[in-house]
Scaffold this active site. Structure first.
Site, PDB file in Angstrom:
ATOM      1  N   THR A   1       2.969  -1.858   9.063  1.00 12.50           N
ATOM      2  CA  THR A   1       3.438  -2.806   9.795  1.00 12.50           C
ATOM      3  C   THR A   1       3.642  -4.094   9.261  1.00 12.50           C
ATOM      4  O   THR A   1       4.355  -5.116   9.949  1.00 12.50           O
ATOM      5  CB  THR A   1       2.388  -2.894  11.141  1.00 12.50           C
ATOM      6  OG1 THR A   1       1.155  -3.391  10.306  1.00 12.50           O
ATOM      7  CG2 THR A   1       2.195  -1.496  11.794  1.00 12.50           C
TER       8      THR A   1
ATOM      9  N   HIS B   1       7.729 -31.508   9.652  1.00  8.45           N
ATOM     10  CA  HIS B   1       6.885 -30.103   9.578  1.00  8.45           C
ATOM     11  C   HIS B   1       5.747 -30.550   8.759  1.00  8.45           C
ATOM     12  O   HIS B   1       4.779 -29.640   8.672  1.00  8.45           O
ATOM     13  CB  HIS B   1       7.749 -29.028   9.094  1.00  8.45           C
ATOM     14  CG  HIS B   1       9.109 -28.849   9.931  1.00  8.45           C
ATOM     15  ND1 HIS B   1       8.821 -28.295  11.202  1.00  8.45           N
ATOM     16  CD2 HIS B   1      10.209 -28.971   9.637  1.00  8.45           C
ATOM     17  CE1 HIS B   1      10.197 -28.279  11.818  1.00  8.45           C
ATOM     18  NE2 HIS B   1      10.801 -28.463  11.096  1.00  8.45           N
TER      19      HIS B   1
ATOM     20  N   CYS C   1       3.571  -3.071   4.214  1.00 11.45           N
ATOM     21  CA  CYS C   1       2.510  -1.974   4.489  1.00 11.45           C
ATOM     22  C   CYS C   1       3.141  -1.353   5.611  1.00 11.45           C
ATOM     23  O   CYS C   1       4.347  -1.498   5.699  1.00 11.45           O
ATOM     24  CB  CYS C   1       1.096  -2.407   4.567  1.00 11.45           C
ATOM     25  SG  CYS C   1       0.949  -3.536   6.232  1.00 11.45           S
TER      26      CYS C   1
ATOM     27  N   ARG D   1       7.472   0.742   8.482  1.00 13.74           N
ATOM     28  CA  ARG D   1       7.546   1.594   9.535  1.00 13.74           C
ATOM     29  C   ARG D   1       8.017   0.917  10.820  1.00 13.74           C
ATOM     30  O   ARG D   1       8.453   1.243  11.949  1.00 13.74           O
ATOM     31  CB  ARG D   1       5.988   2.094  10.115  1.00 13.74           C
ATOM     32  CG  ARG D   1       5.502   2.898   8.974  1.00 13.74           C
ATOM     33  CD  ARG D   1       3.868   3.335   9.559  1.00 13.74           C
ATOM     34  NE  ARG D   1       3.242   3.934   8.472  1.00 13.74           N
ATOM     35  CZ  ARG D   1       2.000   4.063   8.465  1.00 13.74           C
ATOM     36  NH1 ARG D   1       1.049   3.527   9.067  1.00 13.74           N
ATOM     37  NH2 ARG D   1       1.457   4.975   7.474  1.00 13.74           N
TER      38      ARG D   1
ATOM     39  N   GLY E   1      -1.441  -6.020   8.455  1.00 13.02           N
ATOM     40  CA  GLY E   1      -2.727  -5.918   7.923  1.00 13.02           C
ATOM     41  C   GLY E   1      -2.504  -6.727   6.418  1.00 13.02           C
ATOM     42  O   GLY E   1      -3.700  -7.392   6.104  1.00 13.02           O
TER      43      GLY E   1
ATOM     44  N   ASP F   1       0.885  -1.211   0.187  1.00 14.51           N
ATOM     45  CA  ASP F   1       0.103   0.109  -0.118  1.00 14.51           C
ATOM     46  C   ASP F   1       0.812   1.288  -0.138  1.00 14.51           C
ATOM     47  O   ASP F   1       2.122   1.003   0.014  1.00 14.51           O
ATOM     48  CB  ASP F   1      -1.089  -0.241   1.453  1.00 14.51           C
ATOM     49  CG  ASP F   1      -0.309   0.128   2.556  1.00 14.51           C
ATOM     50  OD1 ASP F   1       0.797   0.345   2.614  1.00 14.51           O
ATOM     51  OD2 ASP F   1      -1.230   0.118   3.561  1.00 14.51           O
TER      52      ASP F   1
ATOM     53  N   HIS G   1      10.131 -24.140   8.453  1.00 11.51           N
ATOM     54  CA  HIS G   1       9.053 -25.085   9.436  1.00 11.51           C
ATOM     55  C   HIS G   1       7.696 -24.831   8.789  1.00 11.51           C
ATOM     56  O   HIS G   1       7.041 -25.655   8.731  1.00 11.51           O
ATOM     57  CB  HIS G   1       9.373 -24.758  10.639  1.00 11.51           C
ATOM     58  CG  HIS G   1      10.472 -24.987  11.493  1.00 11.51           C
ATOM     59  ND1 HIS G   1      10.788 -25.003  12.677  1.00 11.51           N
ATOM     60  CD2 HIS G   1      12.014 -25.195  10.898  1.00 11.51           C
ATOM     61  CE1 HIS G   1      12.101 -25.452  12.844  1.00 11.51           C
ATOM     62  NE2 HIS G   1      12.823 -25.644  11.630  1.00 11.51           N
ATOM     63  N   ASN G   2       7.341 -23.553   8.494  1.00  7.22           N
ATOM     64  CA  ASN G   2       6.013 -23.201   8.153  1.00  7.22           C
ATOM     65  C   ASN G   2       5.699 -23.189   6.397  1.00  7.22           C
ATOM     66  O   ASN G   2       4.508 -23.131   6.695  1.00  7.22           O
ATOM     67  CB  ASN G   2       5.390 -22.015   8.821  1.00  7.22           C
ATOM     68  CG  ASN G   2       6.029 -21.529  10.061  1.00  7.22           C
ATOM     69  OD1 ASN G   2       6.714 -20.468  10.512  1.00  7.22           O
ATOM     70  ND2 ASN G   2       5.687 -22.608  11.015  1.00  7.22           N
TER      71      ASN G   2
HETATM   72  C1  RB5 Z   1      -1.743   2.582   6.702  1.00  9.26           C
HETATM   73  O1  RB5 Z   1      -1.704   3.522   7.432  1.00  9.26           O
HETATM   74  C2  RB5 Z   1      -1.440   1.338   7.836  1.00  9.26           C
HETATM   75  O2  RB5 Z   1      -2.754   1.014   8.576  1.00  9.26           O
HETATM   76  C3  RB5 Z   1      -1.206   0.062   6.815  1.00  9.26           C
HETATM   77  O3  RB5 Z   1      -0.150   0.180   6.060  1.00  9.26           O
HETATM   78  C4  RB5 Z   1      -0.902  -1.133   7.647  1.00  9.26           C
HETATM   79  O4  RB5 Z   1       0.095  -0.888   8.580  1.00  9.26           O
HETATM   80  C5  RB5 Z   1      -2.110  -2.162   8.226  1.00  9.26           C
HETATM   81  O5  RB5 Z   1      -1.664  -3.037   8.749  1.00  9.26           O
END
Ligand code: RB5
Length: 145
Positions: free
Chosen positions: A67, A133, A65, A109, A70, A8, A98-99
């Site tokens: 984190t 596994h 993304c 971020r 998502g 994203d 393993h997975n």
């Molecule tokens: C976008 O602001 C953020 O929510 C998205 O990139 C992600 O981190 C969601 O899991």
């Protein structure tokens, strides 16, 4: 290897650098977008990458993304996908061995470019070990119903 990527807006810069990194390592990369930094919705790109992996268009998928979370939650809704959020090299290798993870999810971020490159190298370079596994993977996938 054939690798499909997606992000994203919050993962756009890291994905872009990882695409260049992977191509520099000799891999073929098919980027499913997003293609610009305008705000967008991560499930759209998670679905595109997950479906490409399940269609056999790529060996592995990489999603970025903010984190990675998502993207992983979304990709794991597609039958057959085992997507893992990873922020260290040990886990990157272990989730392949393993997975039998078929999608790697990263957070722009969360990890810097250098660490992300090491994570991607470990993920792409590792192989599923099978053996003990495999039965666990079979049980995991049976949970899809
Ligand atoms: C976008 O602001 C953020 O929510 C998205 O990139 C992600 O981190 C969601 O899991």
């Amino acid at each position: 290897m054939n690798i499909v990527t997606g992000s994203d807006h919050a993962g756009f810069d890291l994905k872009h650098s990882l695409v260049e990194f992977l191509e520099g390592q000799g891999h073929t990369v098919n980027d499913k977008g997003t293609l610009a930094k305008e705000r967008c919705d991560y499930p759209d790109y998670a679905a595109a990458v997950a479906r490409a992996v399940m269609a056999g268009e790529a060996d592995l998928g990489i999603l970025v993304c903010g984190t990675g979370i998502g993207m992983a939650m979304s990709a794991n809704k597609i039958a057959g996908i085992r997507a893992a959020v990873v922020s260290d090299v040990f886990s990157a290798r272990a989730t392949r061995e393993h997975n039998d993870a078929n999608v790697l999810c990263l957070g722009e971020r969360v990890v810097g470019v250098g660490l992300a490159q090491d994570i991607v190298s470990a993920f792409v370079g590792a192989q599923f070990e099978g053996g003990r596994h495999q039965g666990r993977i079979d049980k995991m996938m049976a949970l899809e119903g």
